[in-house]
Design a protein around this motif. Sequence first.
Motif, short mmCIF file in Angstrom:
data_model
loop_
_atom_site.label_atom_id
_atom_site.label_comp_id
_atom_site.label_asym_id
_atom_site.label_seq_id
_atom_site.Cartn_x
_atom_site.Cartn_y
_atom_site.Cartn_z
N LEU A 132 0.84 -1.20 0.00
CA LEU A 132 0.00 0.00 0.00
C LEU A 132 0.87 1.25 0.00
N ALA A 133 0.60 2.14 -0.94
CA ALA A 133 1.28 3.43 -0.93
C ALA A 133 0.48 4.32 0.01
N ALA A 134 1.18 5.00 0.92
CA ALA A 134 0.44 5.84 1.87
C ALA A 134 1.28 6.98 2.42
N PRO A 135 0.84 8.20 2.19
CA PRO A 135 1.43 9.33 2.91
C PRO A 135 0.73 9.45 4.26
N SER A 136 1.20 10.34 5.12
CA SER A 136 0.51 10.56 6.39
C SER A 136 -0.90 11.06 6.11
N ALA A 137 -1.83 10.66 6.99
CA ALA A 137 -3.24 11.00 6.76
C ALA A 137 -3.58 12.36 7.34
N ASN A 138 -3.25 13.39 6.59
CA ASN A 138 -3.57 14.77 6.96
C ASN A 138 -3.63 15.58 5.68
N ILE A 139 -4.42 16.64 5.71
CA ILE A 139 -4.38 17.58 4.59
C ILE A 139 -2.95 18.13 4.54
N SER A 140 -2.40 18.27 3.33
CA SER A 140 -1.02 18.73 3.19
C SER A 140 -0.76 19.99 4.02
N GLY A 141 0.34 19.95 4.78
CA GLY A 141 0.70 21.12 5.58
C GLY A 141 0.21 21.04 7.01
N LYS A 142 -0.83 20.25 7.27
CA LYS A 142 -1.37 20.14 8.63
C LYS A 142 -0.57 19.10 9.42
N PRO A 143 -0.71 19.10 10.76
CA PRO A 143 -0.03 18.06 11.52
C PRO A 143 -0.55 16.67 11.13
N SER A 144 0.33 15.68 11.11
CA SER A 144 -0.09 14.31 10.77
C SER A 144 -1.14 13.83 11.76
N GLY A 145 -2.08 13.01 11.26
CA GLY A 145 -3.13 12.47 12.12
C GLY A 145 -2.61 11.31 12.95
N THR A 146 -2.80 11.39 14.26
CA THR A 146 -2.35 10.28 15.11
C THR A 146 -3.53 9.54 15.75
N LYS A 147 -4.74 10.05 15.52
CA LYS A 147 -5.95 9.40 16.05
C LYS A 147 -7.00 9.39 14.96
#
Length: 317
Positions: A132-147
């Motif tokens: 699976l290709a996956a960037p961090s789950a956040n809108i670009s520029g926002k803090p990465s989602g941890t929850k």
Amino acid sequence: MNTLLTNSPEQAAEFLLQEQVIAFPTETVYGLGACIDSEKALSQIFTIKGRPADNPLIVHIANLKQLESLAQNLIPEAEALIKAFWPGPLTLVLESNKQISPLINAGLSTIAIRQPNHNLALKLIEIVGKPLAAPSANISGKPSGTKAKHVLADFQGLIPCVLEGETVYGLESTVVNCQKAGEVNILRLGSISFEALKKVIPNIQISAKNQEASPGTKYKHYSPQAQVKLIEQVELIENISTTNCKAFCAYIGFEQPKQSFSKVQIINSCEEYATYLFSFFRECDEIGLKTIYCQIPPAKGLGLALRDRLQKAALIK
Ligand code: TXA
Ligand code: MG
């Protein structure tokens, strides 16, 4: 579109196999995943995230067999790092196999790969049967989602499913460039420390020009709406009015501040700092705070990666 929150990797896998994008937890942060053979889902990742097309994605694998289809000519250092740190929060930039979609590696000759150390993520990849290709789950520029709630805040209605689970480190993986033997360098500091990497590759360097080497590092990252201000010691918090501070400011750090803040998070270690940081940024934004004072951690171990994230978050918008 309804966004389903589920604990079932089987259910999440169905969406992936229908060429849709879903979010899933890893031991670092949540990922926004697509099957590597779905051009449709891969390009959707860029649209949904607002991600620049020249910023390549990390491919997540469940086992070393999957590595063979993605990368070639592994240097001895890469083998050693894999042995020492996989599964885990270490991403290796390797020579790419020729047939990799440019949507994954932005047309580079390399590919970034990691095997996450997270049961749900591994199970999901195994069920899907492909990486699976996956960037961090956040809108670009926002803090990465941890929850899961962070992911929903950014992508509710835009993706069909969030696979819910715990993240552990709260900070993204360390990205190491393993293209050339003898010239291994760190492109992005992260959950695996420089010191830990040095034990395996004594001459490893932190890339001085990571701006060119890792496309993602040139973009502004990890920033809340609030202005982030970095402080060495609590005494050094600038002279702000007590009323302002109480109403509009937050503080995160090791020492108890003397002033009153609207929101305070005292942390006891860099590990704890990493766990809370992105979550804290998002909570401050939710209640409309204007300034977040962050105590700078020591420049060693995980502290180095935290300093990198804090410095990027503190860049003037
Ligand atoms: O912990 C993590 O790494 C998380 C979880 C979901 O695995 N993912 C993550 O992905 O942080 P992302 O897209 O937010 O950051 C990936 C970084 C970017 O800076 C990107 O430029 C870099 O890795 N990268 C990806 N492919 C690369 C390549 N072929 N060469 C150099 N850098 C690459
Ligand atoms: Mg990211």
